[in-house]
Scaffold this motif. Structure first.
Motif: not given
Length: 387
Positions: A343-347
């Protein structure tokens, strides 16, 4: 009995001294004896007595009735007439000055004392009532809500400044008038004017209504007599247009956010501050195979293998303690069958957002494995765009 201060107004010196002697023996304090109406008005303003014994026929240009009228309007001191005149003409004129008693000469001391005590008590009660009424008036005028009292026939008994301002009138212009005028003028709706109520309506009525492109929250309270009969209605009307607009905007925002989550191919999850999954996009089922009912209400960390948990917890704590912060991440997750994914993304910490109010994870799922040594938060912090 307290030592009440009394001003005697009597133009006959001997009579005035006799009255003074009687009052002192009764326990009162005589502050002065005025022989003319003009002097009585001046002494009342200077000495502030608690009561005035006033003869009607006085030396000088001003009689006792005229002097009492000036004292009533300017000093608000109770007056008891002590006079030998019982003519109906004098009585009619004296009534206009709202006296607290009328004693005919010659008088008995017991009659004088009783009248004085009753006058003092009545004035004390009326003064307390005036203070109570003024306090109520201040409270009524301290709000922008429309507040008023009407009798069962729809006549105004009291209104506040907010309603008077809306109707472009003075408060005094309302008293005794029919509320139907405000309905025909478009100031109030017929429902706000309690047209559908009668004295059999003994329970409060509350409703919201759109009127002239604005929203109002109205409450109508029946006021009962000690016998249980409805004698008037108290009405409160609040303009809630701004709240309605905000509620509609919030509803639209929620609908947009729901649609965004359900229609996107990205994985979007909203977490509570303890990491519990509150809401997820359907794509998490497509990408990882989890049943939504299996994840919602559980810790989001269940989708991470053991080796990725320390990194996720580190990022989550950092985000949680920094409102408005956004962090880019690349973490290994696991599908429902345990196979590895990335999973690659932002929090993002959107706790202050009125629609979301939580921690948001937004990422892309790739069907590949990731060396646990490479699982990391990306070394960057991004500002949250204005909500």
């Amino acid at each position: 009995m307290s030592e009440a201060k009394i001003l005697i107004v009597e133009d006959e010196a001997v009579t005035g001294m006799d009255i003074q002697k009687s009052l002192v023996e009764m326990g009162y304090s005589v502050v002065a004896i005025a022989t003319t109406g003009e002097l009585a008005v001046r002494k009342a303003a200077e000495l502030h007595p608690e009561l005035i014994l006033m003869d009607i026929m006085l030396a000088g240009r001003m009689n006792g009735i005229e002097a009492a009228d000036k004292i009533r309007r300017h000093c608000h001191i109770p007056v008891v007439y002590l006079t030998a005149y019982s003519d109906d003409t004098f009585l009619a004129r004296a009534k206009l000055t709202e006296p607290f008693g009328y004693i005919l000469k010659p008088f008995r001391e017991l009659e004088l004392k009783t009248t004085i005590e009753m006058a003092l008590y009545k004035y004390t009660m009326e003064h307390a009532l005036r203070i109570s009424e003024e306090t109520t008036r201040v409270i009524l005028d301290a709000t922008d809500d429309f507040l008023f009292l009407i009798d069962p026939r729809g006549r105004f008994l009291a209104v506040n400044q907010a309603l008077a301002k809306r109707a472009n009138k003075e408060v005094r212009d309302f008293i005794g008038t029919d509320i139907a005028r405000l309905v025909t003028q478009g100031v109030l709706s017929s429902r706000m004017a309690a047209w559908n109520l009668n004295t059999n309506q003994k329970e409060p009525v509350r409703f919201q209504e759109e009127f002239h492109n604005r929203w109002f929250d109205a409450a109508i309270y029946p006021v009962k007599s000690p016998e249980g009969d409805v004698v008037l209605f108290a009405v409160s009307i609040r303009d809630i247009t701004a709240r309605k607009v905000q509620e509609e905007q919030s509803r639209q925002n929620e609908e947009f956010f729901r649609s965004l989550i359900e229609d996107t191919s990205d994985v979007i999850a909203v977490l509570d501050r303890d990491g519990t999954l509150r809401h997820e996009s359907p794509s998490i089922t497509r990408c990882l195979g989890y049943d939504p009912d299996h994840l919602v209400g559980k810790p989001f960390s269940v989708i991470f293998p053991e080796e990725s948990l320390p990194v996720f917890r580190q990022v989550f704590e950092e985000i949680l303690n920094t409102p408005g912060m956004v962090r880019a991440v690349k973490l290994q997750v696991k599908s429902v069958d345990g196979s590895p994914r990335v999973m690659e993304g932002i929090i993002s910490n959107l706790s202050g957002n009125p629609v979301i109010d939580g921690i948001v994870v937004n990422g892309w799922i790739k069907k590949e494995s990731l060396d646990p040594a490479l699982a990391r938060p990306v070394n960057s912090a991004l500002p949250v765009p204005p909500s």
